[in-house]
Structure formats: C-alpha cells, structure tokens
Scaffold this motif. Structure first.
Motif, PDB file in Angstrom:
ATOM      1  N   PRO A  98       0.825  -1.214   0.000  1.00 47.58           N
ATOM      2  CA  PRO A  98       0.000   0.000   0.000  1.00 47.58           C
ATOM      3  C   PRO A  98       0.857   1.261   0.000  1.00 47.58           C
ATOM      4  CG  PRO A  98       0.149  -0.872   2.222  1.00 47.58           C
ATOM      5  CD  PRO A  98       1.064  -1.709   1.368  1.00 47.58           C
ATOM      6  N   VAL A  99       0.539   2.201  -0.881  1.00 44.74           N
ATOM      7  CA  VAL A  99       1.260   3.467  -0.925  1.00 44.74           C
ATOM      8  C   VAL A  99       0.288   4.618  -1.146  1.00 44.74           C
ATOM      9  CG1 VAL A  99       3.380   2.426  -1.833  1.00 44.74           C
ATOM     10  CG2 VAL A  99       1.711   3.399  -3.420  1.00 44.74           C
ATOM     11  N   THR A 102       1.840   3.773   3.401  1.00 43.65           N
ATOM     12  CA  THR A 102       0.793   3.984   4.401  1.00 43.65           C
ATOM     13  C   THR A 102      -0.439   3.167   4.022  1.00 43.65           C
ATOM     14  OG1 THR A 102      -0.503   5.672   5.578  1.00 43.65           O
ATOM     15  CG2 THR A 102      -0.190   5.995   3.232  1.00 43.65           C
ATOM     16  N   ASP A 103      -1.186   2.773   5.025  1.00 45.40           N
ATOM     17  CA  ASP A 103      -2.407   1.998   4.816  1.00 45.40           C
ATOM     18  C   ASP A 103      -3.481   2.576   5.728  1.00 45.40           C
ATOM     19  OD1 ASP A 103      -4.431   0.165   4.548  1.00 45.40           O
ATOM     20  OD2 ASP A 103      -3.125  -1.585   4.602  1.00 45.40           O
ATOM     21  N   PRO A 111       2.871  -0.571  11.401  1.00 44.63           N
ATOM     22  CA  PRO A 111       3.906  -0.808  10.388  1.00 44.63           C
ATOM     23  C   PRO A 111       3.293  -1.235   9.055  1.00 44.63           C
ATOM     24  CG  PRO A 111       4.540  -1.784  12.473  1.00 44.63           C
ATOM     25  CD  PRO A 111       3.119  -1.337  12.633  1.00 44.63           C
ATOM     26  N   VAL A 112       3.950  -0.860   7.980  1.00 43.62           N
ATOM     27  CA  VAL A 112       3.442  -1.090   6.630  1.00 43.62           C
ATOM     28  C   VAL A 112       4.452  -1.930   5.855  1.00 43.62           C
ATOM     29  CG1 VAL A 112       2.681   0.013   4.485  1.00 43.62           C
ATOM     30  CG2 VAL A 112       2.244   1.113   6.685  1.00 43.62           C
ATOM     31  N   ASP A 146       7.838   1.992   9.026  1.00 42.13           N
ATOM     32  CA  ASP A 146       6.889   2.782   9.796  1.00 42.13           C
ATOM     33  C   ASP A 146       5.817   3.372   8.894  1.00 42.13           C
ATOM     34  OD1 ASP A 146       8.221   2.305  12.164  1.00 42.13           O
ATOM     35  OD2 ASP A 146       9.470   4.106  12.008  1.00 42.13           O
ATOM     36  N   ASP A 147       4.621   3.520   9.427  1.00 45.41           N
ATOM     37  CA  ASP A 147       3.541   4.186   8.714  1.00 45.41           C
ATOM     38  C   ASP A 147       3.996   5.606   8.349  1.00 45.41           C
ATOM     39  OD1 ASP A 147       0.876   4.633   7.747  1.00 45.41           O
ATOM     40  OD2 ASP A 147       0.498   5.801   9.565  1.00 45.41           O
ATOM     41  N   GLY A 148       3.841   5.983   7.078  1.00 48.43           N
ATOM     42  CA  GLY A 148       4.291   7.296   6.628  1.00 48.43           C
ATOM     43  C   GLY A 148       5.731   7.328   6.164  1.00 48.43           C
TER      44      GLY A 148
END
Length: 344
Positions: free
Chosen positions: A157-158, A177-178, A185-186, A198-200
């Motif tokens: 996911p982006v 990011t999701d 975490p992604v 990490d997310d972002g």
C-alpha cells in the motif's frame, strides 16, 4: 535445557574455538561442494517473466521461477521466513494481525439498489456547473499485488501525491501507508525484498524538470464526451474504439495524471455509461470510507469494479480482482490484484 545445549555443543563438528571457524578462502573441494549446493539443476531452463497490470500506467513484473535449491537451502529459507514472520508479529502486537496489507474485495451492500450508469451520467451532467475545476496532478492511495513462484503474494500500500508547478516542473511524493491500519507498520518493497517500515515512511520524493508535452495524457483532457473519447484513444496509442477493459485502464492513467473538474467528470461518466458490459451492482463503501455506486466488468481472468460518486459521477476508485486461481503464484480466485482510490 543445559543438558540439551551440552549435547548440541558436542555434536557440533566445528566448535567456536576451532581454527577452521575463522574467515578465510574456501579450498578447492569446499568451493566445488558449495557450487553444487546452490547451483541450478542441470535440467532447468529460464522461462519468460509475466506482467501484472498495475496502476498509473505501470506494470509489476512477475518473475519466472528461480532455480531449485537443495533441502539444506530450503531449510535455511524456511528459517528466515519464520524469523520475518516473528518480526511482523512482534511489530504488529501479540494479539493483532500482522500488518502485511492484504485487502479483501469490496462488498456490495445487499440491501442497496443499483443505479444505472446512464442515470448517474445524467446526475453528473446536472452537477457540471464548473464548481470544481480541472487541475494537473493527483492524490491517490493504491494497493498493488506482487507475486513470484517462490514467495506468497504480497500487497503493497502506498500514497502518492503529484503536484505541478507554474513552470511545468512537478514533484512526486510516495509514502508507505495503509489507512485501514493507521499508525501500524506497513509492508514496503525494498532492495532486498519486502520489509516492514513505519507508517508514513517516505519511499521516494522527487522533483522533475519542466515538460512541455502536448500528447495525452499530459495535455489537458477535453470536457465533452466525443472529444474525450478521441483523447483517451490517443493516450492508448490506438485508432480503434476502446474496449471496456482498455477504457478502464486508460481511466486509471487519466486519473493518475489529472484531478478532473466537474465538466470532465461528466464527460467521463457519459463515456463509461456507453461502455459494453459495465453493469451496476449497488452501493459500496470504498477503502477510504466513502460511499459510492459500484459497476462491474468481467474480463478475461479479472473482475473490474468501478466506484463512482453517487451525486457528482466522479470516479472514486477502481479495483481489479482475480477470477481464476494461479497456484504457481499462490494466487486464489477473489484475491485483490490492484486498487486505486483517488482523492480531491
């Protein structure tokens, strides 16, 4: 436990204090044995790769099979997979699902009434008052599946934001990011393969020099259906009428380049209403929590679901789902291959 450890130490043919344990060049026999261990079988031949339709005019290469290894190498690979899974469980928490982003197909509300596309196009015509204007650039959340024969399918996911400047240069920011798992975490694609970030996490941030191309989709799309049809054919580099599958593909390309205004939304809705085989199925809630009307086209091996705003007729999202399994890639019927959700 101490007894078992002592037994293992005694069974070790090269203990840690053995002079053979240090780094150094392999002998001739050792190097020959290593090559036999990791080399491909003599009856193996390379097979061509395959391509998975992707978003934004891109495609993801599905690699052909890698050479077979011995049982020892498979054991090492299995141990590594267990370690990665353990890491995912650790990062995601002991009582939660690992953050590996595997979206399920969107589900149509059973109690909803399908709205024919021509009626939705009429609504879009009524909303085409110029309140929203055409703008070059896009803001899109996307999920795309990558597959290979030696690993399970993964979905990455982006979020991508493209902004154009007055001098025709533009910037592109891509982050992992999701929205279904904020702060978690992604799964991302790195140089050595998939990894948790990490997310972002910023995947890339680039600035591109000015471009003065006047060819579709770089040139502004027209806002009447007849000219838009010719524009999209040019974007697909064809002089023949677009099939429904091609129309959906080039719609994705268009929306990955432009944020449409109300009049362009109406023109695109009219084109989609005239497409063969695109049938209404009812209401869905998209992956960003927005309500929309869904329209489905069953192609060869894929099921395309188009999600449109029920009031303005703007395209909100597009989902591709496999309708046939491909066991060699771990693909099951019903797996989401690709999804895009466009924002304003």
């Amino acid at each position: 436990m101490a007894d078992e450890l002592e037994l293992l130490r005694r069974a070790n043919p090269v203990p840690s204090d053995d002079p053979r344990f240090g780094d150094g060049p392999l002998g001739h026999d050792a190097e020959r044995h290593l090559n036999q261990l990791v080399g491909p079988a003599t009856d193996e031949r390379p097979r061509p790769g395959r391509f998975l339709p992707g978003h934004g005019g891109l495609s993801r290469l599905l690699r052909g099979p890698r050479p077979r290894r011995t049982r020892l190498v498979w054991a090492l690979a299995t141990a590594a997979a267990v370690a990665v899974t353990s890491l995912a469980l650790l990062l995601a928490g002991p009582s939660t699902t690992p953050a590996v982003a595997a979206p399920r197909p969107l589900v149509v509300r059973a109690d909803s009434t399908p709205v024919p596309l021509d009626r939705l196009a009429e609504r879009a015509d009524g909303a085409a008052d110029g309140s929203s204007r055409l703008r070059k650039g896009t803001h899109v959340q996307s999920w795309s599946m990558g597959m290979s024969e030696d690993k399970p399918p993964i979905t990455l996911p982006v979020e991508r934001i493209v902004r154009w400047n007055a001098d025709d240069s533009h910037t592109e920011l891509v982050v992992a990011t999701d929205p279904r798992r904020p702060g978690r975490p992604v799964l991302s694609e790195g140089g050595g393969g998939p990894r948790l970030v990490d997310d972002g996490h910023v995947i890339s941030e680039q600035t591109f020099p000015p471009s003065w191309s006047d060819a579709p989709p770089e040139s502004p799309p027209p806002h009447d259906a007849r000219r838009l049809r010719a524009y999209l054919q040019d974007a697909q580099h064809t002089d023949t009428p677009l099939t429904t599958s091609e129309l959906l593909d080039v719609t994705r390309l268009l929306l990955d380049t432009w944020t449409l205004g109300a009049r362009e939304d109406a023109a695109l809705a009219r084109l989609l209403a005239d497409a063969d085989g695109l049938r209404p199925v009812g209401q869905v809630t998209d992956r960003l929590g927005r309500g929309g009307q869904a329209y489905v086209y069953d192609g060869s091996g894929f099921r395309e679901m188009l999600i449109m705003d029920p009031v303005t007729g703007a395209v909100l999202g597009l989902e591709s789902t496999a309708t046939a399994a491909e066991p060699e890639y771990g693909l099951k019927a019903g797996d989401v291959m690709d999804y895009s959700a466009w924002m304003r």
